[in-house]
Design a protein around this motif. Structure first.
Motif, PDB file in Angstrom:
ATOM      1  N   VAL A 176       0.789  -1.264  -0.170  1.00  0.00           N
ATOM      2  CA  VAL A 176       0.109  -0.121  -0.042  1.00  0.00           C
ATOM      3  C   VAL A 176       0.864   1.328   0.041  1.00  0.00           C
ATOM      4  CG1 VAL A 176      -1.652   1.073   1.178  1.00  0.00           C
ATOM      5  CG2 VAL A 176      -1.772  -1.277   1.181  1.00  0.00           C
ATOM      6  N   LYS A 177       0.657   2.088  -1.098  1.00  0.00           N
ATOM      7  CA  LYS A 177       1.591   3.333  -1.071  1.00  0.00           C
ATOM      8  C   LYS A 177       0.582   4.345  -1.228  1.00  0.00           C
ATOM      9  CE  LYS A 177       5.029   0.765  -3.833  1.00  0.00           C
ATOM     10  NZ  LYS A 177       6.510   1.155  -3.466  1.00  0.00           N
ATOM     11  N   TYR A 178       1.103   5.611  -0.686  1.00  0.00           N
ATOM     12  CA  TYR A 178       0.439   7.053  -0.769  1.00  0.00           C
ATOM     13  C   TYR A 178       1.225   8.108  -1.586  1.00  0.00           C
ATOM     14  CZ  TYR A 178      -1.684  11.335   0.874  1.00  0.00           C
ATOM     15  OH  TYR A 178      -2.275  12.538   0.852  1.00  0.00           O
ATOM     16  N   PHE A 179       0.721   8.560  -2.536  1.00  0.00           N
ATOM     17  CA  PHE A 179       1.270   9.407  -3.372  1.00  0.00           C
ATOM     18  C   PHE A 179       0.527  10.796  -3.407  1.00  0.00           C
ATOM     19  CE2 PHE A 179       1.727  11.028  -7.858  1.00  0.00           C
ATOM     20  CZ  PHE A 179       3.127  11.508  -7.875  1.00  0.00           C
ATOM     21  N   ALA A 180       1.424  12.004  -3.101  1.00  0.00           N
ATOM     22  CA  ALA A 180       1.055  13.202  -2.799  1.00  0.00           C
ATOM     23  C   ALA A 180       1.703  14.161  -3.634  1.00  0.00           C
ATOM     24  CB  ALA A 180       1.378  13.752  -1.193  1.00  0.00           C
ATOM     25  N   PRO A 181       0.960  14.546  -4.756  1.00  0.00           N
ATOM     26  CA  PRO A 181       1.488  15.547  -5.622  1.00  0.00           C
ATOM     27  C   PRO A 181       1.009  16.855  -5.035  1.00  0.00           C
ATOM     28  CG  PRO A 181      -0.333  14.230  -6.863  1.00  0.00           C
ATOM     29  CD  PRO A 181      -0.339  13.993  -5.411  1.00  0.00           C
ATOM     30  N   ARG A 182       1.668  17.920  -5.318  1.00  0.00           N
ATOM     31  CA  ARG A 182       1.443  19.303  -5.152  1.00  0.00           C
ATOM     32  C   ARG A 182       0.445  19.899  -6.388  1.00  0.00           C
ATOM     33  NH1 ARG A 182       7.452  22.264  -6.182  1.00  0.00           N
ATOM     34  NH2 ARG A 182       7.791  21.516  -8.148  1.00  0.00           N
ATOM     35  N   ALA A 183       0.474  21.303  -6.375  1.00  0.00           N
ATOM     36  CA  ALA A 183      -0.352  21.794  -7.263  1.00  0.00           C
ATOM     37  C   ALA A 183      -0.068  21.514  -8.780  1.00  0.00           C
ATOM     38  CB  ALA A 183      -0.447  23.485  -7.321  1.00  0.00           C
ATOM     39  N   THR A 184      -0.992  21.062  -9.555  1.00  0.00           N
ATOM     40  CA  THR A 184      -0.780  20.511 -10.761  1.00  0.00           C
ATOM     41  C   THR A 184      -1.743  21.274 -11.883  1.00  0.00           C
ATOM     42  OG1 THR A 184       0.041  18.408  -9.819  1.00  0.00           O
ATOM     43  CG2 THR A 184      -0.616  18.366 -12.054  1.00  0.00           C
ATOM     44  N   GLN A 185      -1.112  21.286 -13.082  1.00  0.00           N
ATOM     45  CA  GLN A 185      -1.834  22.036 -14.200  1.00  0.00           C
ATOM     46  C   GLN A 185      -2.937  21.030 -14.726  1.00  0.00           C
ATOM     47  OE1 GLN A 185       1.414  22.948 -16.713  1.00  0.00           O
ATOM     48  NE2 GLN A 185       2.396  24.297 -15.274  1.00  0.00           N
ATOM     49  N   THR A 186      -4.035  20.969 -14.185  1.00  0.00           N
ATOM     50  CA  THR A 186      -5.212  20.144 -14.427  1.00  0.00           C
ATOM     51  C   THR A 186      -6.267  20.975 -14.664  1.00  0.00           C
ATOM     52  OG1 THR A 186      -5.637  19.188 -12.395  1.00  0.00           O
ATOM     53  CG2 THR A 186      -3.888  18.291 -13.574  1.00  0.00           C
ATOM     54  N   ALA A 187      -7.468  20.288 -14.890  1.00  0.00           N
ATOM     55  CA  ALA A 187      -8.937  20.944 -15.349  1.00  0.00           C
ATOM     56  C   ALA A 187      -9.545  21.281 -13.759  1.00  0.00           C
ATOM     57  CB  ALA A 187      -9.592  20.374 -16.031  1.00  0.00           C
ATOM     58  N   ILE A 188      -8.887  20.383 -12.635  1.00  0.00           N
ATOM     59  CA  ILE A 188      -9.643  20.652 -11.496  1.00  0.00           C
ATOM     60  C   ILE A 188      -9.377  21.764 -10.895  1.00  0.00           C
ATOM     61  CG2 ILE A 188      -7.627  20.009 -10.254  1.00  0.00           C
ATOM     62  CD1 ILE A 188      -9.262  18.220  -8.345  1.00  0.00           C
ATOM     63  N   ASN A 189      -8.342  22.610 -11.486  1.00  0.00           N
ATOM     64  CA  ASN A 189      -8.084  24.091 -11.015  1.00  0.00           C
ATOM     65  C   ASN A 189      -8.857  25.181 -11.871  1.00  0.00           C
ATOM     66  OD1 ASN A 189      -6.174  23.227  -9.105  1.00  0.00           O
ATOM     67  ND2 ASN A 189      -4.924  23.031 -10.955  1.00  0.00           N
ATOM     68  N   THR A 190     -10.018  25.964 -11.258  1.00  0.00           N
ATOM     69  CA  THR A 190     -10.588  27.114 -11.908  1.00  0.00           C
ATOM     70  C   THR A 190      -9.521  28.102 -12.250  1.00  0.00           C
ATOM     71  OG1 THR A 190     -10.682  28.115  -9.736  1.00  0.00           O
ATOM     72  CG2 THR A 190     -12.587  26.591 -10.728  1.00  0.00           C
ATOM     73  N   ASP A 191      -9.961  28.922 -12.655  1.00  0.00           N
ATOM     74  CA  ASP A 191      -9.012  30.155 -13.249  1.00  0.00           C
ATOM     75  C   ASP A 191      -8.571  30.905 -12.138  1.00  0.00           C
ATOM     76  OD1 ASP A 191      -9.357  29.605 -15.894  1.00  0.00           O
ATOM     77  OD2 ASP A 191     -10.874  31.231 -16.434  1.00  0.00           O
ATOM     78  N   LYS A 192      -9.267  31.135 -10.838  1.00  0.00           N
ATOM     79  CA  LYS A 192      -9.198  31.930  -9.899  1.00  0.00           C
ATOM     80  C   LYS A 192      -8.120  31.140  -9.274  1.00  0.00           C
ATOM     81  CE  LYS A 192     -13.420  34.204  -8.971  1.00  0.00           C
ATOM     82  NZ  LYS A 192     -14.567  34.548  -8.062  1.00  0.00           N
ATOM     83  N   VAL A 193      -7.888  29.608  -8.867  1.00  0.00           N
ATOM     84  CA  VAL A 193      -7.168  29.073  -8.434  1.00  0.00           C
ATOM     85  C   VAL A 193      -5.802  29.056  -9.213  1.00  0.00           C
ATOM     86  CG1 VAL A 193      -6.454  26.619  -7.772  1.00  0.00           C
ATOM     87  CG2 VAL A 193      -8.599  27.302  -7.561  1.00  0.00           C
ATOM     88  N   ASN A 194      -5.682  29.074 -10.314  1.00  0.00           N
ATOM     89  CA  ASN A 194      -4.634  29.214 -11.135  1.00  0.00           C
ATOM     90  C   ASN A 194      -3.808  30.637 -10.648  1.00  0.00           C
ATOM     91  OD1 ASN A 194      -4.580  26.788 -12.105  1.00  0.00           O
ATOM     92  ND2 ASN A 194      -5.921  27.301 -14.017  1.00  0.00           N
ATOM     93  N   GLU A 195      -4.916  31.662 -10.703  1.00  0.00           N
ATOM     94  CA  GLU A 195      -4.339  32.999 -10.534  1.00  0.00           C
ATOM     95  C   GLU A 195      -3.684  33.255  -9.166  1.00  0.00           C
ATOM     96  OE1 GLU A 195      -3.529  37.094 -10.845  1.00  0.00           O
ATOM     97  OE2 GLU A 195      -3.780  35.606 -12.247  1.00  0.00           O
ATOM     98  N   LEU A 196      -4.408  32.447  -8.221  1.00  0.00           N
ATOM     99  CA  LEU A 196      -3.903  32.387  -6.677  1.00  0.00           C
ATOM    100  C   LEU A 196      -2.669  31.875  -6.621  1.00  0.00           C
ATOM    101  CD1 LEU A 196      -4.203  32.814  -3.870  1.00  0.00           C
ATOM    102  CD2 LEU A 196      -5.507  30.484  -3.551  1.00  0.00           C
ATOM    103  N   ASN A 197      -2.232  30.618  -7.458  1.00  0.00           N
ATOM    104  CA  ASN A 197      -0.883  30.011  -7.330  1.00  0.00           C
ATOM    105  C   ASN A 197       0.156  30.895  -7.861  1.00  0.00           C
ATOM    106  OD1 ASN A 197      -1.435  27.409  -5.985  1.00  0.00           O
ATOM    107  ND2 ASN A 197      -2.515  26.767  -8.022  1.00  0.00           N
ATOM    108  N   LYS A 198      -0.265  31.632  -8.951  1.00  0.00           N
ATOM    109  CA  LYS A 198       0.516  32.572  -9.618  1.00  0.00           C
ATOM    110  C   LYS A 198       0.972  33.587  -8.627  1.00  0.00           C
ATOM    111  CE  LYS A 198       1.120  35.719 -13.742  1.00  0.00           C
ATOM    112  NZ  LYS A 198       0.337  36.002 -15.049  1.00  0.00           N
TER     113      LYS A 198
END
Length: 261
Positions: A176-198
């Motif tokens: 059993v393994k656990y994998f933890a990505p950080r912020a990723t460029q995918t459609a789960i992010n709204t434009d506001k989330v992308n702007e916040l990360n920027k």
């Protein structure tokens, strides 16, 4: 020898698509699960295969018990599974007071309940084939973040489940393994989330890079892997000295709220 079989949830999303491509290149036969049937079928046709209908695309709602039962029944009919990747996830970044009951239910159902039930239903076959379970979490599975209360709760839960199950099955043939990505460029992010990360200067990885990191975890003896040196350090800091993280995020809070308004 027949090809190993992988069950992949969230296969129609950005990270899922690239994990599927990596696994298919390693001669896995894939059961591709997701909500967008057209995207699943497009991916199915793009993957290398040994024969017609080698990979299977199945439209499912992971919040539905009937659909979860359908997946478990199909895999049991196939009679084999070597790898289960619980990759699907949903998120809505909103103030907790604005969160609807439907949004809360969807987050917990897809991010926590579905992985647990799929593991439970497929565990006998995984044990038979020395199988591997990879639960895909998030850096927010170790750090509570403003406007992400329900998402953090779900990923903290998935991390805890993964850790407890790995220890429970440590005397078995299943990993059993656990994998933890950080912020990723995918459609789960709204434009506001992308702007916040920027605005905050947060690094956003490509899904291709995240899939490569996933494969490195899969090939290793590690039980867990987090993507991003800065995020990994921040998670350790949060575990040891949470007040320091409290103060750092308090300084960002006005920017977070303003950007996400």
């Amino acid at each position: 020898m027949s090809a190993p079989i992988a069950v992949l949830t969230g296969a129609s999303g950005g990270i899922g698509r690239h994990i599927a491509k990596q696994l298919a290149a390693r001669n896995y036969r894939l059961l591709l699960l997701g909500r967008d049937l057209k995207a699943l079928e497009t991916l199915q046709n793009e993957l290398p295969s040994q024969e017609q209908s080698f990979h299977i695309a199945l439209q499912v709602d992971l919040a539905s018990d009937a659909d979860l039962d359908r997946v478990i029944e199909l895999v049991n009919d196939i009679g084999r599974v070597d790898l289960l990747v619980n990759n699907a996830g949903v998120n809505t970044m909103v103030p907790f007071t604005s969160l609807s009951k439907e949004q809360l239910d969807a987050t917990l159902d897809v991010n926590v309940r579905a992985p647990m039930l799929l593991v439970q239903g497929l565990l006998p076959l995984l044990e038979r084939n020395n199988g591997i379970i990879v639960n895909v979490g998030s850096s927010f599975g170790a750090i509570g973040y403003p406007l992400q209360a329900q998402y953090c709760a779900s990923k903290f839960a998935l991390r805890g489940f993964s850790e407890a199950l790995a220890r429970e099955l440590s005397d078995s043939s299943v990993q059993v393994k656990y994998f933890a990505p950080r912020a990723t460029q995918t459609a789960i992010n709204t434009d506001k989330v992308n702007e916040l990360n920027k605005v905050l200067g947060n690094t956003m990885d490509s899904p291709e890079y995240v899939a490569q990191q996933f494969i490195q975890l899969l090939d290793s003896t590690e039980r867990r892997r987090s993507v991003g040196t800065k995020e990994s350090f921040f998670a350790k800091l949060n575990a040891l000295w949470p007040n320091l993280v409290d103060n750092a995020l308090a300084k960002q809070l006005a920017t977070i709220k303003q950007t996400m308004r």
